[in-house]
Scaffold this active site. Structure first.
Site, short mmCIF file in Angstrom:
data_model
loop_
_atom_site.label_atom_id
_atom_site.label_comp_id
_atom_site.label_asym_id
_atom_site.label_seq_id
_atom_site.Cartn_x
_atom_site.Cartn_y
_atom_site.Cartn_z
N SER A 177 8.09 9.07 11.72
CA SER A 177 6.87 8.94 10.92
C SER A 177 7.22 9.08 9.45
CB SER A 177 5.84 10.01 11.32
OG SER A 177 4.80 10.07 10.35
N GLN A 213 5.08 9.25 7.12
CA GLN A 213 4.14 10.20 6.52
C GLN A 213 4.62 11.63 6.68
OE1 GLN A 213 0.23 9.33 8.04
NE2 GLN A 213 0.05 7.43 6.90
N ARG A 254 2.78 5.98 -3.32
CA ARG A 254 3.90 6.82 -3.77
C ARG A 254 4.11 6.72 -5.27
NH1 ARG A 254 4.00 5.78 1.39
NH2 ARG A 254 5.20 7.04 2.88
N LYS A 287 0.83 -1.21 0.00
CA LYS A 287 0.00 0.00 0.00
C LYS A 287 0.86 1.26 0.00
CE LYS A 287 -2.93 0.76 3.53
NZ LYS A 287 -2.91 2.13 4.13
N ASP A 332 1.95 -0.98 12.00
CA ASP A 332 0.69 -1.48 11.45
C ASP A 332 0.42 -2.94 11.80
OD1 ASP A 332 -0.02 0.93 10.30
OD2 ASP A 332 0.99 0.48 8.41
#
Length: 440
Positions: free
Chosen positions: A178, A180, A36, A31, A328
């Site tokens: 992180s 993100q 990206r 994912k 995750d």
């Protein structure tokens, strides 16, 4: 064979019988890499061809947003997707609000992209879950670069409005590891004059760095200090991207085959990027029998086939710099811990409280319903393993990873479990329950 049914009210009914899991599986595309590839393809000059893309609700949200920005993206499928890029700084101002759905990656990374589109105005929202998730971790450093972003709760919650500006490079010491946050700043830095430096307390997943280099960005990494630097402005060129299988999706089968006696599964073409393999390190520490076969490098990403056989698991401790490498996978590792001997301790995982659900609370609540002894802490869990679990009514909280983790727990529990709001799994693994029916 286990009996697995899907009812009309979005419920999975799972009646386990201890049948071993056998077979060869191909998990869906990664994912993180899929997001990206779509984003960089849209920002690059020329054509990007993507093979193995994850077709899930989150990646569909990313594709929808970039189509609204003017990129030409062919219909999403796992075989071949073509992205006709617009070039750096040439994304168009959409005529409507863009919706990131449930995808935190879409929203946070888009903030970095949109903040640099000088003179254009954008509004970004998401579903109820995403609108409650924190965005200040990305907005704050972008404001330091000169971005103009407005939103609820001091610009920390969506909907968010962005007016693109000429941005300045910064040196940013992130308080959290992180990917993100790091990726959003790197995407913004592509448009700046000068060098942006980002340092993290621990390494986070590095798919953005690998792919940016492949697309032509001038980027360097100092692993010893967890520092990334990018020199802008960049000119990205379209590429051919092969997306490996997602180790986060493979994790459910790794745990399932480990805890169900006499099981053996071969998971082919799985990404084993070292910033993502904390799940393997923890399962090995617990005594899992997992081997890597046919190791290779595919478009800059390490890939292998994973063979897993059932094993007697023991407890372990999970915390510190391991957490960013398996954040995750903690829900499914909690399921493994419920069947392991001893007390497994999970620490430094407060980030799980601001995921698609409060995953610490959700995991503790649902495993307790099944009879597991779980203590919820502010930043983790203590899980007393070894006891049999009992099937019962379970809730996913609209969280895809909760849905699949509970399904694996139910597969090794006594009696029948009903998992409500189970279609949440489609966010990252639409075929999960079909595969479960085939192998169980």
């Amino acid at each position: 064979m286990a009996v697995i049914q899907i009812t009309s009210d979005d419920t999975w009914q799972i009646q386990a019988d201890g049948h071993p899991l056998r077979g060869t599986l191909q998990v869906p595309g990664d994912k993180s890499i899929s997001h990206r590839a779509l984003m960089l393809g849209a920002m690059a000059e020329g054509t990007t061809q993507i093979t193995g893309l994850l077709v899930g609700e989150d990646t569909c949200s990313t594709a929808s947003c970039f189509r609204a920005l003017g990129a030409e993206i062919s219909p999403l499928n796992a075989t071949a997707v073509t992205v006709q890029g617009l070039g750096m700084g040439r994304l168009q101002e959409p005529g409507d609000v863009m919706n990131a759905g449930n995808s935190g990656t879409t929203m946070r990374l888009l903030l970095g992209v949109l903040a640099a589109q000088t003179g254009r105005f954008f509004t970004l929202t998401g579903d109820a879950s995403l609108r409650s998730r924190p965005m200040a971790r990305v907005v704050t450093p972008l404001l330091q670069m000169g971005a103009q972003i407005w939103g609820r709760q001091h610009h920390s919650r969506a909907p968010l409005a962005i007016l693109g500006q000429p941005l300045e490079p910064i040196t940013y010491y992130s308080p959290i590891a992180s990917a993100q946050v790091k990726s959003a700043l790197l995407l913004a830095a592509l448009h700046t004059e000068g060098t942006t430096l980002i340092r993290e307390p621990h390494r986070s997943r590095d798919h953005s760095e690998r792919m940016l280099q492949a697309f032509g960005a001038r980027l360097s990494v100092d692993e010893a200090t967890c520092t990334v630097s990018l020199e802008g402005p960049a000119v990205l060129k379209g590429q051919k991207v092969i997306v490996p299988g997602d180790i986060s999706s493979a994790a459910f089968w790794l745990v399932a085959a480990s805890i169900i006696p006499d099981s053996e599964l071969l998971l082919t073409n799985v990404g084993v990027n070292p910033t993502r393999t904390g799940i393997l390190d923890v399962l090995w520490a617990m005594g899992a029998e997992i081997t890597l076969e046919n190791e290779r490098l595919v478009t800059g990403e390490p890939v292998a086939d994973l063979r897993v056989r059932s094993a007697r698991l023991k407890s372990t401790r999970i915390g510190g710099e391991l957490i960013p490498r398996l954040i995750d996978e903690i829900p499914i590792l909690a399921v493994a811990a419920a069947f392991a001997e001893g007390v497994t301790e999970i620490r430094d995982a407060a980030e799980l409280r601001v995921k698609e659900s409060d995953r610490l609370k959700a995991v503790a609540t649902e495993l307790q319903k099944m009879g597991a002894k779980v203590t919820e802490l502010s930043d983790g869990l203590d899980i007393q393993g070894g006891g049999p679990l009992q099937g019962t009514h379970l809730e996913t909280y609209g969280d895809h990873r909760m849905a699949m983790s509970l399904a694996i727990a139910a597969l090794n529990a006594k009696g029948t479990s009903e998992i409500h709001n189970a279609s949440a799994a489609a966010v990252s693994y639409p075929e999960f329950v079909t595969v479960l029916q085939q192998i169980a």
